[in-house]
Enzyme design. Structure first.
Site, short mmCIF file in Angstrom:
data_model
loop_
_atom_site.label_atom_id
_atom_site.label_comp_id
_atom_site.label_asym_id
_atom_site.label_seq_id
_atom_site.Cartn_x
_atom_site.Cartn_y
_atom_site.Cartn_z
N ASN A 218 -29.86 153.28 23.02
CA ASN A 218 -29.88 152.24 24.10
C ASN A 218 -29.81 152.98 25.49
OD1 ASN A 218 -29.55 150.23 25.94
ND2 ASN A 218 -27.40 149.55 24.99
N TRP A 219 -30.95 153.18 26.01
CA TRP A 219 -30.84 153.98 26.98
C TRP A 219 -30.29 153.42 28.51
CZ3 TRP A 219 -35.73 157.58 27.96
CH2 TRP A 219 -35.39 158.50 27.22
N LYS A 220 -30.07 152.18 28.11
CA LYS A 220 -29.37 151.38 29.39
C LYS A 220 -30.20 151.68 30.60
CE LYS A 220 -25.15 151.58 27.12
NZ LYS A 220 -23.53 151.69 26.97
N HIS B 70 -26.06 142.33 24.49
CA HIS B 70 -24.93 143.53 24.61
C HIS B 70 -23.83 143.31 25.64
CE1 HIS B 70 -23.69 147.52 26.12
NE2 HIS B 70 -24.31 148.04 24.92
N GLU C 277 -22.45 144.30 27.94
CA GLU C 277 -22.87 144.88 29.52
C GLU C 277 -23.73 143.71 30.05
OE1 GLU C 277 -24.44 148.74 29.05
OE2 GLU C 277 -22.46 149.24 28.45
N GLU D 257 -20.06 146.24 18.11
CA GLU D 257 -19.58 147.22 19.29
C GLU D 257 -18.43 146.74 19.71
OE1 GLU D 257 -23.39 149.48 20.66
OE2 GLU D 257 -23.49 147.49 21.87
N GLY E 279 -18.91 153.76 25.60
CA GLY E 279 -18.90 154.74 26.51
C GLY E 279 -17.50 155.34 26.97
N SER F 14 -19.53 154.80 21.36
CA SER F 14 -19.19 156.16 21.18
C SER F 14 -19.62 156.92 19.77
CB SER F 14 -17.61 156.37 21.40
OG SER F 14 -17.32 155.88 22.77
N GLY G 130 -25.61 154.88 22.69
CA GLY G 130 -25.85 154.87 23.99
C GLY G 130 -25.93 156.11 24.64
N GLY G 131 -25.04 156.69 25.22
CA GLY G 131 -24.87 157.87 25.92
C GLY G 131 -25.66 159.00 25.21
P1 PGA Z 1 -22.10 154.67 23.96
O1 PGA Z 1 -22.85 152.96 24.05
O2 PGA Z 1 -22.73 155.03 22.92
O3 PGA Z 1 -22.43 155.32 25.09
O4 PGA Z 1 -20.66 154.24 23.68
C1 PGA Z 1 -23.10 152.23 22.90
C2 PGA Z 1 -23.71 151.11 23.38
O5 PGA Z 1 -23.45 150.47 24.55
O6 PGA Z 1 -24.67 150.52 22.76
#
Ligand code: PGA
Length: 246
Positions: A11-13, A92, A94, A162, A168, A206, A227-228
C-alpha cells in the site's frame, strides 16, 4: 478445501511519483521468480497507467460507490480497472479516520469494485483504546458484519486485519495475538458467508523484512498488507520471499 490465496500486498498510500517506478519494476522482476503467491501494489491512482506491463498486480486505494457521476475528485472502480488495476483497497483505517468512512460505505464500495471486476481488499482493525479495553473482537465482528456484503467470495474479496495502533508505528501484536485474532476472524467469516472460511485474511501493521517470516508462518495468516516497507524493493522483496517460503 481449496487452498487459500497467499497475497503480498503493498500500500503505497500518498507516496510515489514516476521517479519511483523503478522500485515497482524491481518488485515485478522478483515476483516473476516466486511461485505460489500473488503480489499486488496499491498505488496512487496517478501511477496506475504508467505501472502496467510489470509482473505485479495493481490496485487502487479507494473507489467511489457509484459507477460514474458528478463527484468531483473521486475515482470509480471502473476507472481503476480501465487504468490497469485488478484490486482495490477499501476501508483502510486512514480512509475511515480521514474521511469518516462507515462500514455501510465500505460495503457499497465493495459492490462497486466487484461490478467492475476488481478484487476488494477490505480492511478492518481496532484502535489502541479498543485494544486496551479488550474490545478487539467486538470491533472486528461489527466491521466484518457491516463492511463485507453478501456475495463476498475468495475470488472477489480479501480481508486485511490491521490493528490501527500497529500501522506505521513499528509496533505489532505478539505472534500469539495475531494468530488468535486471525482464527477468530476466520470463524466470523465462516459464520457470515457461505464460503467464508476460504477467504484470504492478510495481516497488516508494521510488517517488515525482520518480522515477516514469523507472521506469515502463523496458521491463519495468508499474507500481508504492507505500507512503508512496500515502497522500496529492498524491503518488500524479502517480505514477498518470506511469504513464498511460508
Ligand atoms: P505500515 O502500514 O506497514 O506502514 O504499518 C500498513 C498499512 O497501512 O496498510
Amino acid at each position: 478445501m481449496t487452498q487459500r490465496r497467499k497475497i503480498a500486498a503493498g500500500n503505497w498510500k500518498m507516496f510515489g511519483t514516476s521517479g519511483d517506478l523503478p522500485e515497482l519494476v524491481a518488485i515485478g522482476q522478483a515476483a516473476a521468480g516466486l511461485s505460489g503467491i500473488e503480489t499486488v501494489l496499491g498505488l496512487p491512482a496517478t501511477l496506475l497507467t504508467r505501472a502496467t506491463g510489470n509482473r505485479v498486480s495493481l490496485g487502487g486505494q479507494d473507489c467511489h460507490a457509484a459507477a460514474q457521476g458528478a463527484h468531483t475528485g473521486d475515482t470509480s472502480a471502473g476507472m481503476l480497472a480501465d487504468a490497469g488495476a485488478d484490486f482495490v483497497i477499501l476501508g483502510h483505517s486512514e480512509r475511515r479516520s480521514d474521511h469518516g468512512e462507515t462500514d455501510d460505505q465500505v460495503a457499497a464500495k465493495a459492490q462497486a469494485a466487484w461490478a467492475a471486476g476488481l478484487t476488494a481488499i477490505i480492511c478492518i482493525g481496532e484502535t489502541r483504546a479498543e485494544y486496551e479495553e479488550g474490545r478487539t473482537l467486538d470491533v472486528l465482528r461489527r466491521q466484518i458484519a457491516g463492511s463485507l456484503p453478501e456475495g463476498a467470495t475468495a475470488q472477489n474479496t480479501v480481508l486485511a486485519y490491521e490493528p490501527v495502533w500497529a500501522i506505521g508505528t513499528g509496533l505489532t501484536p505478539t505472534a500469539d495475538e495475531i494468530q488468535a485474532v486471525h482464527a477468530e476472524v476466520r470463524a466470523m467469516l465462516d459464520a457470515q458467508l457461505p464460503e467464508g472460511a476460504t477467504l484470504s485474511v492478510l495481516y497488516g501493521g508494521s510488517v517488515k523484512p525482520g518480522n515477516a517470516a514469523e507472521i506469515f508462518g502463523l496458521a491463519d495468516v495468508d499474507g500481508g498488507l504492507v505500507g512503508g516497507a512496500s515502497l522500496k524493493a529492498a524491503d518488500f522483496v524479502p517480505i514477498m520471499e518470506a511469504l513464498a517460503q511460508a
